[in-house]
Design a protein around this motif. Structure first.
Motif, PDB file in Angstrom:
ATOM      1  N   ASP A   1     -21.281  11.830   1.318  1.00  0.00           N
ATOM      2  CA  ASP A   1     -20.653  12.717   2.309  1.00  0.00           C
ATOM      3  C   ASP A   1     -21.484  13.979   2.498  1.00  0.00           C
ATOM      4  OD1 ASP A   1     -18.283  11.457   3.292  1.00  0.00           O
ATOM      5  OD2 ASP A   1     -17.411  11.651   1.303  1.00  0.00           O
ATOM      6  N   GLY A   2     -21.941  14.524   1.376  1.00  0.00           N
ATOM      7  CA  GLY A   2     -22.787  15.715   1.465  1.00  0.00           C
ATOM      8  C   GLY A   2     -24.107  15.423   2.143  1.00  0.00           C
ATOM      9  N   LEU A   3     -24.648  14.242   1.873  1.00  0.00           N
ATOM     10  CA  LEU A   3     -25.926  13.871   2.455  1.00  0.00           C
ATOM     11  C   LEU A   3     -25.815  13.678   3.971  1.00  0.00           C
ATOM     12  CD1 LEU A   3     -28.752  13.469   1.443  1.00  0.00           C
ATOM     13  CD2 LEU A   3     -28.265  11.052   1.054  1.00  0.00           C
ATOM     14  N   ILE A   4     -24.689  13.138   4.412  1.00  0.00           N
ATOM     15  CA  ILE A   4     -24.469  12.983   5.862  1.00  0.00           C
ATOM     16  C   ILE A   4     -24.466  14.347   6.538  1.00  0.00           C
ATOM     17  CG2 ILE A   4     -22.774  12.311   7.614  1.00  0.00           C
ATOM     18  CD1 ILE A   4     -21.908  10.056   5.695  1.00  0.00           C
ATOM     19  N   LEU A   5     -23.848  15.336   5.885  1.00  0.00           N
ATOM     20  CA  LEU A   5     -23.830  16.689   6.445  1.00  0.00           C
ATOM     21  C   LEU A   5     -25.228  17.296   6.465  1.00  0.00           C
ATOM     22  CD1 LEU A   5     -20.540  18.148   4.904  1.00  0.00           C
ATOM     23  CD2 LEU A   5     -20.934  17.336   7.249  1.00  0.00           C
ATOM     24  N   VAL A   6     -26.048  16.939   5.479  1.00  0.00           N
ATOM     25  CA  VAL A   6     -27.445  17.400   5.482  1.00  0.00           C
ATOM     26  C   VAL A   6     -28.182  16.817   6.676  1.00  0.00           C
ATOM     27  CG1 VAL A   6     -29.656  17.253   4.268  1.00  0.00           C
ATOM     28  CG2 VAL A   6     -27.572  17.765   2.986  1.00  0.00           C
ATOM     29  N   TRP A   7     -27.964  15.524   6.936  1.00  0.00           N
ATOM     30  CA  TRP A   7     -28.591  14.889   8.100  1.00  0.00           C
ATOM     31  C   TRP A   7     -28.136  15.565   9.392  1.00  0.00           C
ATOM     32  CZ3 TRP A   7     -27.111   9.322   6.179  1.00  0.00           C
ATOM     33  CH2 TRP A   7     -27.930   8.981   5.101  1.00  0.00           C
ATOM     34  N   CYS A   8     -26.855  15.882   9.456  1.00  0.00           N
ATOM     35  CA  CYS A   8     -26.317  16.577  10.626  1.00  0.00           C
ATOM     36  C   CYS A   8     -26.969  17.953  10.780  1.00  0.00           C
ATOM     37  CB  CYS A   8     -24.796  16.723  10.493  1.00  0.00           C
ATOM     38  SG  CYS A   8     -24.003  17.555  11.885  1.00  0.00           S
ATOM     39  N   ALA A   9     -27.134  18.649   9.654  1.00  0.00           N
ATOM     40  CA  ALA A   9     -27.745  19.978   9.681  1.00  0.00           C
ATOM     41  C   ALA A   9     -29.194  19.919  10.163  1.00  0.00           C
ATOM     42  CB  ALA A   9     -27.684  20.608   8.295  1.00  0.00           C
ATOM     43  N   LEU A  10     -29.894  18.854   9.800  1.00  0.00           N
ATOM     44  CA  LEU A  10     -31.270  18.689  10.265  1.00  0.00           C
ATOM     45  C   LEU A  10     -31.319  18.579  11.784  1.00  0.00           C
ATOM     46  CD1 LEU A  10     -32.643  16.118   7.643  1.00  0.00           C
ATOM     47  CD2 LEU A  10     -33.263  18.533   7.842  1.00  0.00           C
ATOM     48  N   MET A  11     -30.364  17.847  12.356  1.00  0.00           N
ATOM     49  CA  MET A  11     -30.314  17.709  13.811  1.00  0.00           C
ATOM     50  C   MET A  11     -29.912  19.029  14.478  1.00  0.00           C
ATOM     51  SD  MET A  11     -31.343  14.633  14.310  1.00  0.00           S
ATOM     52  CE  MET A  11     -32.427  15.099  12.930  1.00  0.00           C
ATOM     53  N   VAL A  12     -29.038  19.799  13.824  1.00  0.00           N
ATOM     54  CA  VAL A  12     -28.692  21.125  14.343  1.00  0.00           C
ATOM     55  C   VAL A  12     -29.936  22.014  14.329  1.00  0.00           C
ATOM     56  CG1 VAL A  12     -27.333  23.208  13.917  1.00  0.00           C
ATOM     57  CG2 VAL A  12     -26.266  20.961  13.676  1.00  0.00           C
ATOM     58  N   GLY A  13     -30.742  21.857  13.267  1.00  0.00           N
ATOM     59  CA  GLY A  13     -32.014  22.576  13.226  1.00  0.00           C
ATOM     60  C   GLY A  13     -32.902  22.179  14.392  1.00  0.00           C
ATOM     61  N   GLY A  14     -32.849  20.887  14.752  1.00  0.00           N
ATOM     62  CA  GLY A  14     -33.604  20.429  15.912  1.00  0.00           C
ATOM     63  C   GLY A  14     -33.135  21.087  17.189  1.00  0.00           C
ATOM     64  N   ILE A  15     -31.827  21.263  17.321  1.00  0.00           N
ATOM     65  CA  ILE A  15     -31.283  21.963  18.489  1.00  0.00           C
ATOM     66  C   ILE A  15     -31.817  23.390  18.541  1.00  0.00           C
ATOM     67  CG2 ILE A  15     -29.175  22.838  19.579  1.00  0.00           C
ATOM     68  CD1 ILE A  15     -27.678  20.486  18.273  1.00  0.00           C
ATOM     69  N   ALA A  16     -31.807  24.045  17.375  1.00  0.00           N
ATOM     70  CA  ALA A  16     -32.229  25.451  17.300  1.00  0.00           C
ATOM     71  C   ALA A  16     -33.680  25.633  17.731  1.00  0.00           C
ATOM     72  CB  ALA A  16     -32.028  25.977  15.882  1.00  0.00           C
ATOM     73  N   VAL A  17     -34.566  24.721  17.318  1.00  0.00           N
ATOM     74  CA  VAL A  17     -35.979  24.885  17.672  1.00  0.00           C
ATOM     75  C   VAL A  17     -36.278  24.392  19.080  1.00  0.00           C
ATOM     76  CG1 VAL A  17     -36.689  24.680  15.261  1.00  0.00           C
ATOM     77  CG2 VAL A  17     -36.690  22.640  16.709  1.00  0.00           C
ATOM     78  N   SER A  18     -35.352  23.636  19.678  1.00  0.00           N
ATOM     79  CA  SER A  18     -35.599  23.057  21.001  1.00  0.00           C
ATOM     80  C   SER A  18     -35.065  23.903  22.144  1.00  0.00           C
ATOM     81  CB  SER A  18     -34.965  21.655  21.090  1.00  0.00           C
ATOM     82  OG  SER A  18     -35.463  20.814  20.080  1.00  0.00           O
ATOM     83  N   ILE A  19     -34.269  24.903  21.844  1.00  0.00           N
ATOM     84  CA  ILE A  19     -33.730  25.769  22.903  1.00  0.00           C
ATOM     85  C   ILE A  19     -34.888  26.502  23.590  1.00  0.00           C
ATOM     86  CG2 ILE A  19     -32.323  27.820  23.367  1.00  0.00           C
ATOM     87  CD1 ILE A  19     -30.533  26.968  21.021  1.00  0.00           C
ATOM     88  N   PRO A  20     -34.979  26.477  24.914  1.00  0.00           N
ATOM     89  CA  PRO A  20     -36.084  27.124  25.630  1.00  0.00           C
ATOM     90  C   PRO A  20     -35.900  28.653  25.674  1.00  0.00           C
ATOM     91  CG  PRO A  20     -34.586  26.135  27.198  1.00  0.00           C
ATOM     92  CD  PRO A  20     -34.087  25.738  25.824  1.00  0.00           C
TER      93      PRO A  20
END
Length: 409
Positions: free
Chosen positions: A382-401
């Motif tokens: 369960d914790g690892l799934i949240l880590v994977w989710c956080a990685l994608m949120v990080g992707g959102i953060a770096v992709s914002i123009p």
């Protein structure tokens, strides 16, 4: 980088088919060699030639050297003709595999030969990307990447077919012969393409002030290399590590039997192999060639799906959600290699940038594989799934123009 691309004439299409086809066949040879050890390992361990631990050491060493080689050879690939990089890399890689086949009884020499093969095979992808990017129209450059992807998918079953009918010694001998033969063929065919003007060198060069200094770095920064460095790291983790742990996740977390978990993971891999085609289709038809919008949107969808994965525990639904989450993450990964890297051709540094990003991706995958193995026991799935989710949120953060937002403000 964004905006619809006009369709070139028939000559451009024909040249793209010739060049893309040749490069795809060369890349297939690389992936056959890459998967040979995996396919012959049951034979080798059964005969006591190598232990599981030794095979694991060889595999890890190969990927580390391959990753570092991508960085080094990517830079060299912007200074030396791709014809030499590709043909010599294939031929010398084949020679190293041949040495490995003859020295398995001396593990130290075998390790050196196998690691050297990883370095020589790392001479292929970045120069190949530069060659295609600089000699095909952008719309065909993106589609040529599908040829590489398809070729890489055929590598494992091709190596498996060899292992089914031949002894491990002959599999290695055939694999080395394929590499050496492809090295010679690539040299001859690419030389012919040069004479036919299908490929030309020197059309795109980095500014003189960039040579040997920081100008090249500044130019790449202007073209969003920092953003795509983070994209490469994040997608590299999901592309390699999450997929690697899928069978155990299905077994331990969803409580499928080991056999069923393996079967589901295998079927998932087949579906995920279509992600490159999905990425190019969505880039052209849905996002209308807008790379920024696609990267941001697909990261957001992947993040939402990983969060949904944490909420929904029904096994069948969970498997489907996992598959979609990884698929959208791989979309970003695929479009980075097939669209962003080739789009740097005007900088004259396609090879350097591609090798650098591939290096980051492999290193991130290597480190995270070990970290995720420990995390699954400490914080649980369960914790690892949240880590994977956080990685994608990080992707959102770096992709914002941010530049566009602040410019409008």
């Amino acid at each position: 980088m964004n905006g619809e691309l006009k369709k070139p004439d028939k000559t451009a299409f024909r040249n793209a088919v010739f060049l893309g086809g040749m490069c795809s066949i060369a890349y297939l040879a690389v992936y056959i060699a890459k998967y040979i050890l995996s396919q012959i390992s049951p034979q080798m361990t059964a005969e006591g030639v190598l232990s599981e631990s030794q095979i694991g050491t060889l595999s890890s060493l190969y990927f580390i050297v391959y990753a570092v080689g991508q960085l080094i050879n990517g830079i060299i690939g912007d200074r030396i003709k791709a014809k030499y990089m590709i043909s010599f890399g294939l031929a010398f890689g084949g020679c190293c595999l041949l040495v490995f086949s003859q020295t398995t009884h001396t593990f130290t020499i075998a390790k050196l030969a196998y690691a050297a093969m990883g370095f020589f095979l790392s001479m292929i992808y970045a120069p190949l990307s530069k060659l295609v990017a600089e000699n095909t129209e952008p719309i065909y450059t993106t589609r040529c990447s599908l040829g590489y992807t398809f070729a890489s998918l055929l590598g494992s079953p091709a190596a498996g077919m060899l292992a089914m009918f031949l002894t491990w010694q002959w599999v290695l001998n055939v694999g080395s012969s394929i590499l050496i033969a492809m090295g010679v063929i690539c040299f001859l065919v690419l030389s012919l393409f040069e004479r036919k003007k299908i490929i030309q060198y020197g059309k795109y060069k980095a500014p003189k002030k960039s040579a040997g200094g920081t100008g090249g770095i500044k130019l790449l920064i202007k073209h969003d290399i920092i953003k795509f460095s983070f994209v490469s790291i994040l997608t590299g983790v999901v592309r390699t590590t999450v997929v690697f742990w899928m069978p155990i996740y299905f077994n331990q977390y969803l409580e499928f039997s080991p056999k069923t978990a393996t079967l589901i993971a295998s079927a998932s891999t087949i579906v995920l192999s279509l992600s490159a085609f999905m990425a190019v289709f969505s880039f052209e038809k849905i996002y209308k060639f807008n790379l920024e919008r696609m990267v941001l949107t697909d990261f957001a969808i992947a993040a939402a799906l990983f969060l949904l994965l944490w909420i929904i525990k029904i096994p069948a639904a969970n498997v489907g959600i996992m598959l979609l989450a990884v698929l959208f993450s791989k979309n970003v990964d695929n479009i980075m290699w097939s669209r962003y890297c080739p789009s740097l051709r005007d900088t004259g540094m396609v090879s350097s940038a591609t090798g650098y990003l591939d290096f980051l991706s492999y290193i991130a995958a290597s480190v995270s594989t070990k970290l995720f193995a420990d995390a699954s026991t400490t914080i649980g799935w369960d914790g690892l799934i949240l880590v994977w989710c956080a990685l994608m949120v990080g992707g959102i953060a770096v992709s914002i123009p941010y530049k566009k937002i602040f410019k409008k403000a």
